[in-house]
Design an enzyme around this catalytic site. Structure first.
Site, PDB file in Angstrom:
ATOM      1  N   PRO A   9       0.878  -1.163  -0.155  1.00 52.62           N
ATOM      2  CA  PRO A   9       0.054   0.068   0.028  1.00 52.62           C
ATOM      3  C   PRO A   9       0.963   1.156  -0.228  1.00 52.62           C
ATOM      4  CG  PRO A   9      -0.147  -0.892   2.199  1.00 52.62           C
ATOM      5  CD  PRO A   9       0.657  -2.010   1.119  1.00 52.62           C
ATOM      6  N   ASN A  10       0.407   2.395  -0.771  1.00 54.65           N
ATOM      7  CA  ASN A  10       0.726   3.592  -0.852  1.00 54.65           C
ATOM      8  C   ASN A  10       2.159   3.613  -1.693  1.00 54.65           C
ATOM      9  OD1 ASN A  10      -1.073   5.020   0.854  1.00 54.65           O
ATOM     10  ND2 ASN A  10      -0.185   3.681   2.485  1.00 54.65           N
ATOM     11  N   ARG A  17       4.142  10.967  -2.083  1.00 52.27           N
ATOM     12  CA  ARG A  17       4.045  10.809  -0.671  1.00 52.27           C
ATOM     13  C   ARG A  17       5.653  11.215   0.028  1.00 52.27           C
ATOM     14  NH1 ARG A  17       4.953   4.273   1.121  1.00 52.27           N
ATOM     15  NH2 ARG A  17       4.438   5.288   2.961  1.00 52.27           N
ATOM     16  N   TYR A  22      10.891   9.191   0.774  1.00 50.07           N
ATOM     17  CA  TYR A  22      11.107   8.120  -0.364  1.00 50.07           C
ATOM     18  C   TYR A  22      11.390   8.810  -1.542  1.00 50.07           C
ATOM     19  CZ  TYR A  22       8.089   5.674   2.928  1.00 50.07           C
ATOM     20  OH  TYR A  22       7.656   5.039   4.035  1.00 50.07           O
ATOM     21  N   ASN A  73       7.901  -5.720  -1.306  1.00 51.23           N
ATOM     22  CA  ASN A  73       7.852  -4.465  -0.296  1.00 51.23           C
ATOM     23  C   ASN A  73       6.550  -4.615   0.305  1.00 51.23           C
ATOM     24  OD1 ASN A  73       7.899  -2.496   1.051  1.00 51.23           O
ATOM     25  ND2 ASN A  73       8.796  -1.169  -0.518  1.00 51.23           N
ATOM     26  N   ALA A  76       3.425  -0.671   4.537  1.00 48.90           N
ATOM     27  CA  ALA A  76       2.822  -1.010   6.086  1.00 48.90           C
ATOM     28  C   ALA A  76       2.375  -2.194   6.595  1.00 48.90           C
ATOM     29  CB  ALA A  76       1.602   0.107   5.967  1.00 48.90           C
ATOM     30  N   HIS A  79       4.461  -4.633   8.895  1.00 52.50           N
ATOM     31  CA  HIS A  79       4.514  -4.478  10.143  1.00 52.50           C
ATOM     32  C   HIS A  79       3.288  -5.191  10.815  1.00 52.50           C
ATOM     33  CE1 HIS A  79       7.491  -1.920   8.834  1.00 52.50           C
ATOM     34  NE2 HIS A  79       6.989  -0.907   8.262  1.00 52.50           N
ATOM     35  N   ASP A  86       2.002 -15.840   6.305  1.00 49.46           N
ATOM     36  CA  ASP A  86       1.620 -17.386   5.904  1.00 49.46           C
ATOM     37  C   ASP A  86       1.600 -17.618   4.411  1.00 49.46           C
ATOM     38  OD1 ASP A  86       1.431 -17.637   8.597  1.00 49.46           O
ATOM     39  OD2 ASP A  86      -0.851 -17.582   8.616  1.00 49.46           O
ATOM     40  N   GLU A  97      12.776  -9.311   1.101  1.00 51.01           N
ATOM     41  CA  GLU A  97      11.947  -8.176   1.609  1.00 51.01           C
ATOM     42  C   GLU A  97      12.656  -7.134   1.340  1.00 51.01           C
ATOM     43  OE1 GLU A  97       9.702  -8.488   5.583  1.00 51.01           O
ATOM     44  OE2 GLU A  97      10.723  -6.291   5.850  1.00 51.01           O
ATOM     45  N   HIS A  99      12.744  -2.856   1.415  1.00 51.86           N
ATOM     46  CA  HIS A  99      12.187  -1.430   1.746  1.00 51.86           C
ATOM     47  C   HIS A  99      13.207  -0.194   1.195  1.00 51.86           C
ATOM     48  CE1 HIS A  99       9.617  -3.404   4.350  1.00 51.86           C
ATOM     49  NE2 HIS A  99      10.457  -3.826   4.869  1.00 51.86           N
ATOM     50  N   LEU A 100      12.415   0.757   0.507  1.00 49.12           N
ATOM     51  CA  LEU A 100      13.241   1.951   0.147  1.00 49.12           C
ATOM     52  C   LEU A 100      13.814   2.552   1.235  1.00 49.12           C
ATOM     53  CD1 LEU A 100      10.027   2.960  -1.950  1.00 49.12           C
ATOM     54  CD2 LEU A 100      12.446   2.305  -3.089  1.00 49.12           C
ATOM     55  N   SER A 101      13.365   2.609   2.272  1.00 51.78           N
ATOM     56  CA  SER A 101      13.686   3.787   3.528  1.00 51.78           C
ATOM     57  C   SER A 101      14.424   2.483   4.275  1.00 51.78           C
ATOM     58  CB  SER A 101      12.677   4.277   4.316  1.00 51.78           C
ATOM     59  OG  SER A 101      11.792   3.486   4.906  1.00 51.78           O
ATOM     60  N   ARG A 106      13.900   4.416  11.753  1.00 47.68           N
ATOM     61  CA  ARG A 106      12.612   5.192  12.011  1.00 47.68           C
ATOM     62  C   ARG A 106      11.842   4.825  13.065  1.00 47.68           C
ATOM     63  NH1 ARG A 106       9.590   4.920   6.214  1.00 47.68           N
ATOM     64  NH2 ARG A 106       8.369   6.519   7.324  1.00 47.68           N
ATOM     65  N   ARG A 110       8.160   0.403  13.149  1.00 45.83           N
ATOM     66  CA  ARG A 110       8.569  -0.344  11.524  1.00 45.83           C
ATOM     67  C   ARG A 110       9.970  -1.227  11.732  1.00 45.83           C
ATOM     68  NH1 ARG A 110       6.011   3.402   8.086  1.00 45.83           N
ATOM     69  NH2 ARG A 110       5.738   5.417   9.164  1.00 45.83           N
TER      70      ARG A 110
HETATM   71  C1  DQA Z   1       8.303   1.222   3.317  1.00 45.87           C
HETATM   72  C2  DQA Z   1       8.520   1.231   4.865  1.00 45.87           C
HETATM   73  C3  DQA Z   1       7.265   1.218   5.634  1.00 45.87           C
HETATM   74  O1  DQA Z   1       7.538   0.906   7.153  1.00 45.87           O
HETATM   75  C4  DQA Z   1       6.247   2.115   4.960  1.00 45.87           C
HETATM   76  O2  DQA Z   1       5.027   1.660   5.768  1.00 45.87           O
HETATM   77  C5  DQA Z   1       5.978   2.036   3.700  1.00 45.87           C
HETATM   78  C6  DQA Z   1       7.273   1.727   2.665  1.00 45.87           C
HETATM   79  C7  DQA Z   1       9.734   1.292   2.559  1.00 45.87           C
HETATM   80  O3  DQA Z   1       9.816   1.214   1.529  1.00 45.87           O
HETATM   81  O4  DQA Z   1      10.551   2.196   3.135  1.00 45.87           O
HETATM   82  O5  DQA Z   1       5.008   2.244   2.950  1.00 45.87           O
HETATM   83  O6  DQA Z   1       8.080  -0.321   3.137  1.00 45.87           O
END
Ligand code: DQA
Length: 147
Positions: A9-10, A17, A22, A73, A76, A79, A86, A97, A99-101, A106, A110
């Site tokens: 998501p997002n 955003r 990001y 990725n 959210a 977490h 599963d 896995e 993550h960009l950040s 953080r 997270r």
């Molecule tokens: C994220 C880090 C997550 O904590 C956050 O909710 C995201 C992006 C990242 O790519 O850094 O939506 O997965």
């Protein structure tokens, strides 16, 4: 080799955003980056994004018998989602896995990842490059179910 790159998501809001976290590149830029990375590595990669947990679960399940590995990725849902954990366990494919950040630097919430329990590695804090690192790492891993 065929990988599925699944984004949660997002991530469709990249470029809009929280650019300080990001960056300014868009989701379309990420898709292009994944496509170029796949071409450079000589593999196939399908890049998907959803804001819905169940859709992500279905996309992971569809990998069974069709893909050699998963880059995910979960955003959210990283977490919170036992369902995504599963699903990754169910298909038992090599998964990484991303993550960009740098999630570890953080907020404390997270720092927890359910998905990571079913992933070979977590790559965080390298922006788009993390996706290429994950794809390349999967090319070096054994394919097939990891029972
Ligand atoms: C994220 C880090 C997550 O904590 C956050 O909710 C995201 C992006 C990242 O790519 O850094 O939506 O997965």
């Amino acid at each position: 080799m065929k990988l599925r790159v699944i984004n949660g998501p997002n991530l469709n809001m990249l470029g809009i955003r929280e650019p300080a976290v990001y960056g300014h590149e868009t989701y379309a830029d990420l898709v292009a980056f994944v496509r170029e990375s796949a071409a450079a590595l000589g593999i196939e990669a399908e890049c998907l994004q959803s804001n819905h947990e169940g859709e992500i679960v279905t996309w992971i399940q569809e990998c069974f018998g069709h893909c050699d590995g998963i880059v995910i990725n979960p955003a959210a849902y990283t977490h919170t989602s036992v369902a995504i954990l599963d699903a990754l366990k169910a298909v038992a494919l090599p998964a990484i896995e991303v993550h960009l950040s740098d999630v570890q630097s953080r907020e404390a919430f997270r720092h927890v990842s359910y998905a990571a329990l079913a992933c070979r590695e977590v790559i965080a804090g390298h922006g788009f490059l993390g996706y290429r690192m994950a794809m390349e790492a999967l090319t070096h891993m054994d394919c097939g179910r990891q029972d």
